[in-house]
Design a protein around this motif. Sequence first.
Motif, PDB file in Angstrom:
ATOM      1  N   ILE A 131      18.341  29.511  -7.570  1.00  0.00           N
ATOM      2  CA  ILE A 131      16.944  29.785  -7.241  1.00  0.00           C
ATOM      3  C   ILE A 131      16.938  30.885  -6.184  1.00  0.00           C
ATOM      4  O   ILE A 131      17.537  30.740  -5.119  1.00  0.00           O
ATOM      5  CB  ILE A 131      16.229  28.533  -6.686  1.00  0.00           C
ATOM      6  CG1 ILE A 131      16.386  27.348  -7.647  1.00  0.00           C
ATOM      7  CG2 ILE A 131      14.765  28.841  -6.402  1.00  0.00           C
ATOM      8  CD1 ILE A 131      15.752  27.534  -8.995  1.00  0.00           C
TER       9      ILE A 131
ATOM     10  N   PHE B 230      22.118  25.915 -11.187  1.00  0.00           N
ATOM     11  CA  PHE B 230      20.934  26.767 -11.329  1.00  0.00           C
ATOM     12  C   PHE B 230      20.726  27.498 -10.007  1.00  0.00           C
ATOM     13  O   PHE B 230      20.675  26.857  -8.958  1.00  0.00           O
ATOM     14  CB  PHE B 230      19.698  25.923 -11.654  1.00  0.00           C
ATOM     15  CG  PHE B 230      19.819  25.128 -12.915  1.00  0.00           C
ATOM     16  CD1 PHE B 230      19.422  25.661 -14.124  1.00  0.00           C
ATOM     17  CD2 PHE B 230      20.336  23.835 -12.885  1.00  0.00           C
ATOM     18  CE1 PHE B 230      19.525  24.935 -15.300  1.00  0.00           C
ATOM     19  CE2 PHE B 230      20.442  23.093 -14.044  1.00  0.00           C
ATOM     20  CZ  PHE B 230      20.054  23.646 -15.265  1.00  0.00           C
TER      21      PHE B 230
ATOM     22  N   THR C 198      16.959  30.431 -14.833  1.00  0.00           N
ATOM     23  CA  THR C 198      15.719  29.943 -14.230  1.00  0.00           C
ATOM     24  C   THR C 198      14.587  30.879 -14.604  1.00  0.00           C
ATOM     25  O   THR C 198      14.810  32.058 -14.892  1.00  0.00           O
ATOM     26  CB  THR C 198      15.829  29.863 -12.693  1.00  0.00           C
ATOM     27  OG1 THR C 198      16.128  31.157 -12.187  1.00  0.00           O
ATOM     28  CG2 THR C 198      16.899  28.877 -12.265  1.00  0.00           C
TER      29      THR C 198
ATOM     30  N   TYR D  31       9.326  26.724 -10.508  1.00  0.00           N
ATOM     31  CA  TYR D  31      10.332  27.320 -11.392  1.00  0.00           C
ATOM     32  C   TYR D  31      10.624  26.354 -12.526  1.00  0.00           C
ATOM     33  O   TYR D  31      10.366  25.151 -12.403  1.00  0.00           O
ATOM     34  CB  TYR D  31      11.649  27.565 -10.638  1.00  0.00           C
ATOM     35  CG  TYR D  31      11.718  28.860  -9.869  1.00  0.00           C
ATOM     36  CD1 TYR D  31      12.467  29.924 -10.352  1.00  0.00           C
ATOM     37  CD2 TYR D  31      11.055  29.021  -8.661  1.00  0.00           C
ATOM     38  CE1 TYR D  31      12.558  31.117  -9.641  1.00  0.00           C
ATOM     39  CE2 TYR D  31      11.138  30.201  -7.946  1.00  0.00           C
ATOM     40  CZ  TYR D  31      11.894  31.245  -8.441  1.00  0.00           C
ATOM     41  OH  TYR D  31      11.983  32.421  -7.745  1.00  0.00           O
TER      42      TYR D  31
ATOM     43  N   ARG E 160      14.321  22.216 -20.624  1.00  0.00           N
ATOM     44  CA  ARG E 160      13.625  22.789 -19.470  1.00  0.00           C
ATOM     45  C   ARG E 160      13.171  21.697 -18.517  1.00  0.00           C
ATOM     46  O   ARG E 160      12.581  20.706 -18.947  1.00  0.00           O
ATOM     47  CB  ARG E 160      12.405  23.592 -19.923  1.00  0.00           C
ATOM     48  CG  ARG E 160      12.781  24.863 -20.673  1.00  0.00           C
ATOM     49  CD  ARG E 160      11.541  25.590 -21.188  1.00  0.00           C
ATOM     50  NE  ARG E 160      11.898  26.878 -21.715  1.00  0.00           N
ATOM     51  CZ  ARG E 160      11.725  28.035 -21.074  1.00  0.00           C
ATOM     52  NH1 ARG E 160      11.155  28.066 -19.892  1.00  0.00           N
ATOM     53  NH2 ARG E 160      12.095  29.169 -21.629  1.00  0.00           N
TER      54      ARG E 160
ATOM     55  N   LEU F 158      13.988  25.177 -14.673  1.00  0.00           N
ATOM     56  CA  LEU F 158      15.433  25.221 -14.842  1.00  0.00           C
ATOM     57  C   LEU F 158      15.694  25.153 -16.338  1.00  0.00           C
ATOM     58  O   LEU F 158      15.180  24.250 -17.018  1.00  0.00           O
ATOM     59  CB  LEU F 158      16.095  24.036 -14.148  1.00  0.00           C
ATOM     60  CG  LEU F 158      15.686  23.775 -12.693  1.00  0.00           C
ATOM     61  CD1 LEU F 158      16.397  22.532 -12.173  1.00  0.00           C
ATOM     62  CD2 LEU F 158      15.980  24.977 -11.821  1.00  0.00           C
TER      63      LEU F 158
END
Length: 149
Positions: A148, A146, A31, A39, A109, A41
Amino acid sequence: MRKTTLVVLTFLAAVTVKAQIYNPVNWSTSTEKISDTEYELIATAHIQDNWHLYSQSVPDNGPKPTVFSYVGNSNYLKKGNTKEEEGHTVDDPVFEMRIKYFSEKAEFRQRIRLKSDAAFKIEAVVEYMVCDDEKCLPPKEVDLTFNIK
């Protein structure tokens, strides 16, 4: 003697079956913090030599395109569609059409907007198809995670 022959045949059969399992793409995730509320990914495909992974945009009647599916939750909102790198666009003799693909490495992305300050995970699935100069493998699905923070 029969037991030895049976053991050798079993070993050869196992080696033959293992030799025919192809896994030319390995996926990694990361990330990137864009701002306090956004953000990206990042899903990266590491592609073995002589193989290629198809784009998200493939003409009808072509190979299976790469598709990302993100599991929604109350911590984030997707912003737009998943973006991909430039890749290679070629006139493919097998599919008889112009196709975009990636070799060696491809980065995808997806931008998100946070709805929470808490740390959480985003689960996703990527479905994709790869080919080399001699064969194409059936489409495959891989789970992605992912983190965060």
